[in-house]
Write an enzyme that holds these catalytic residues in place. Structure first.
Site, PDB file in Angstrom:
ATOM      1  N   CYS A 126       0.411 -12.526 -26.909  1.00 41.10           N
ATOM      2  CA  CYS A 126       1.661 -12.132 -27.395  1.00 41.10           C
ATOM      3  C   CYS A 126       1.956 -12.953 -28.587  1.00 41.10           C
ATOM      4  O   CYS A 126       1.667 -14.037 -28.763  1.00 41.10           O
ATOM      5  CB  CYS A 126       2.739 -12.289 -26.253  1.00 41.10           C
ATOM      6  SG  CYS A 126       4.205 -12.223 -27.138  1.00 41.10           S
ATOM      7  N   THR A 127       2.327 -12.220 -29.713  1.00 39.41           N
ATOM      8  CA  THR A 127       2.384 -12.959 -30.721  1.00 39.41           C
ATOM      9  C   THR A 127       3.478 -13.915 -31.149  1.00 39.41           C
ATOM     10  O   THR A 127       3.253 -15.027 -31.883  1.00 39.41           O
ATOM     11  CB  THR A 127       2.389 -11.652 -32.448  1.00 39.41           C
ATOM     12  OG1 THR A 127       3.536 -11.091 -31.880  1.00 39.41           O
ATOM     13  CG2 THR A 127       1.194 -11.044 -32.328  1.00 39.41           C
ATOM     14  N   ASP A 136       6.848  -5.832 -35.832  1.00 39.88           N
ATOM     15  CA  ASP A 136       6.782  -6.580 -34.439  1.00 39.88           C
ATOM     16  C   ASP A 136       8.242  -6.326 -34.071  1.00 39.88           C
ATOM     17  O   ASP A 136       9.223  -6.008 -34.643  1.00 39.88           O
ATOM     18  CB  ASP A 136       6.703  -8.157 -34.459  1.00 39.88           C
ATOM     19  CG  ASP A 136       6.557  -8.837 -32.990  1.00 39.88           C
ATOM     20  OD1 ASP A 136       6.123  -8.056 -32.099  1.00 39.88           O
ATOM     21  OD2 ASP A 136       7.082 -10.119 -33.033  1.00 39.88           O
ATOM     22  N   CYS A 140       2.130  -6.945 -32.870  1.00 45.44           N
ATOM     23  CA  CYS A 140       2.634  -7.055 -31.570  1.00 45.44           C
ATOM     24  C   CYS A 140       1.789  -6.396 -30.719  1.00 45.44           C
ATOM     25  O   CYS A 140       1.078  -5.358 -30.680  1.00 45.44           O
ATOM     26  CB  CYS A 140       3.883  -6.115 -31.649  1.00 45.44           C
ATOM     27  SG  CYS A 140       4.701  -5.825 -29.962  1.00 45.44           S
TER      28      CYS A 140
HETATM   29  N1  DGL Z   1       5.380 -10.255 -30.071  1.00 37.47           N
HETATM   30  C1  DGL Z   1       5.174  -9.128 -29.014  1.00 37.47           C
HETATM   31  C2  DGL Z   1       3.903  -9.124 -28.504  1.00 37.47           C
HETATM   32  O1  DGL Z   1       2.672  -9.510 -29.025  1.00 37.47           O
HETATM   33  C3  DGL Z   1       6.206  -8.624 -28.220  1.00 37.47           C
HETATM   34  C4  DGL Z   1       7.069  -9.454 -27.300  1.00 37.47           C
HETATM   35  C5  DGL Z   1       8.163  -8.541 -26.690  1.00 37.47           C
HETATM   36  O2  DGL Z   1       8.941  -7.983 -27.439  1.00 37.47           O
HETATM   37  O3  DGL Z   1       8.225  -8.625 -25.634  1.00 37.47           O
HETATM   38  O4  DGL Z   1       3.546  -8.598 -27.345  1.00 37.47           O
END
Ligand code: DGL
Length: 292
Positions: free
Chosen positions: A206-207, A7, A70
């Site tokens: 978004c995780t 991620d 991610c």
């Molecule tokens: N955790 C990520 C997702 O699921 C990315 C968040 C980011 O870096 O903007 O989209």
């Protein structure tokens, strides 16, 4: 050998946690690209290249499968990498490796249908009945992946994605509950205005948002079902490794955590989710065997 989990930062820990519970014997290497977080406001080219580097680092560290924990990387980079770099890389790497995303299991959970299912288009579209609201980064929202893939399978579902720029970074940096609450409430209200009512169901796409799922729950009308990615992704990975025993995922229950950023302790918000202090080790370029 191990399962790699990737991620831009700590959000993928929400997925990692479920994967470890599902496959406790497997070895896991977590890589947070904190030197480059957040991904959500980067260009497609940047997201593809950073994701490629992350996968290569994890393969070189001993991962045979990499899970992109991610949505942004899964939505923007995975297909590109599979059809270009990964196809070539796998031919020359010397052992079986693969990269898996988290969008497919989420769409299966949202539609209640296997990925292979695509609705037959007969006559005019059915009137939309059930509205799914998706909260995601700007890059995931711009990819329209959820709208496109859900619409192919269920024409009785309407999908509205609310981009929440800055939210993943606030979570990453350990922002306080009040600031997070205000931002999440503003996005829930913005989505309500766009739809004309609250969504019937929500996806935290978004995780990072999974780490503050309670704040989304509180901002949505009471009882709104939320589709959580971690259990769906864990089930999909469990099924995948059963179907593909050729990928060596280790069996000594080893856990390693690496960051491309500074190896500082993570914020109290992250540690509260994790339930223990969590310090990542630093990694810069693709080292050999991080788990040795
Ligand atoms: N955790 C990520 C997702 O699921 C990315 C968040 C980011 O870096 O903007 O989209």
């Amino acid at each position: 050998m191990a399962i790699g989990v990737f991620d831009s930062g700590v959000g993928g820990l929400s997925i990692h946690h479920a994967l470890v519970n599902r496959l406790p014997q497997a070895d896991f290497i977590y890589l947070a690209d904190q030197a480059n977080t957040p991904y959500g406001d980067k260009t497609g080219e940047q997201i593809v290249e950073l994701t490629r580097q992350g996968c290569e680092t994890l393969f070189d560290a001993g991962a045979s499968l990499v899970v992109l924990a991610c949505n942004t990387a899964s939505a923007v980079a995975l297909r590109r990498l599979q059809s270009t770099w990964l196809a070539q890389f796998r031919k020359t790497y010397g052992r079986p490796v693969n990269v898996l995303g988290i969008i497919v299991p989420t769409i299966e959970a949202a539609t209640g249908l296997p990925w292979e299912h695509e609705a037959e288009r007969r006559g005019p579209k059915i009137e939309k009945l059930d509205v799914i609201g998706i909260f995601a980064t700007r890059a995931t929202a711009n990819s329209r992946v959820y709208e496109i893939e859900i619409d192919k399978r269920r024409q009785d579902l309407a999908v509205f994605t609310e981009p929440c720029p800055g939210l993943a970074d606030m979570i990453e940096q350990g922002a306080g509950q009040e600031a997070l609450k205000a931002k999440i409430e503003a996005h829930v209200q913005a989505l309500r205005l766009r739809i004309g009512r609250f969504p019937d169901r929500a996806i935290l796409g978004c995780t990072h948002y999974e780490l503050v799922a309670e704040l989304f729950r509180a901002a949505l009308p009471e009882g709104t079902p939320i589709i959580h990615q971690p259990p769906s992704v864990a089930k999909a990975l469990g099924d995948y490794v059963t179907r593909h025993p050729d990928y060596d995922i280790g069996n000594s229950g080893r856990r390693a955590f690496f960051t491309t950023g500074a190896p500082k302790s993570q914020s109290t918000l992250i540690e509260a989710f994790w339930g223990a202090p969590l310090t990542f080790e630093a990694v810069s370029t693709a080292p050999r065997s991080l788990t040795a």
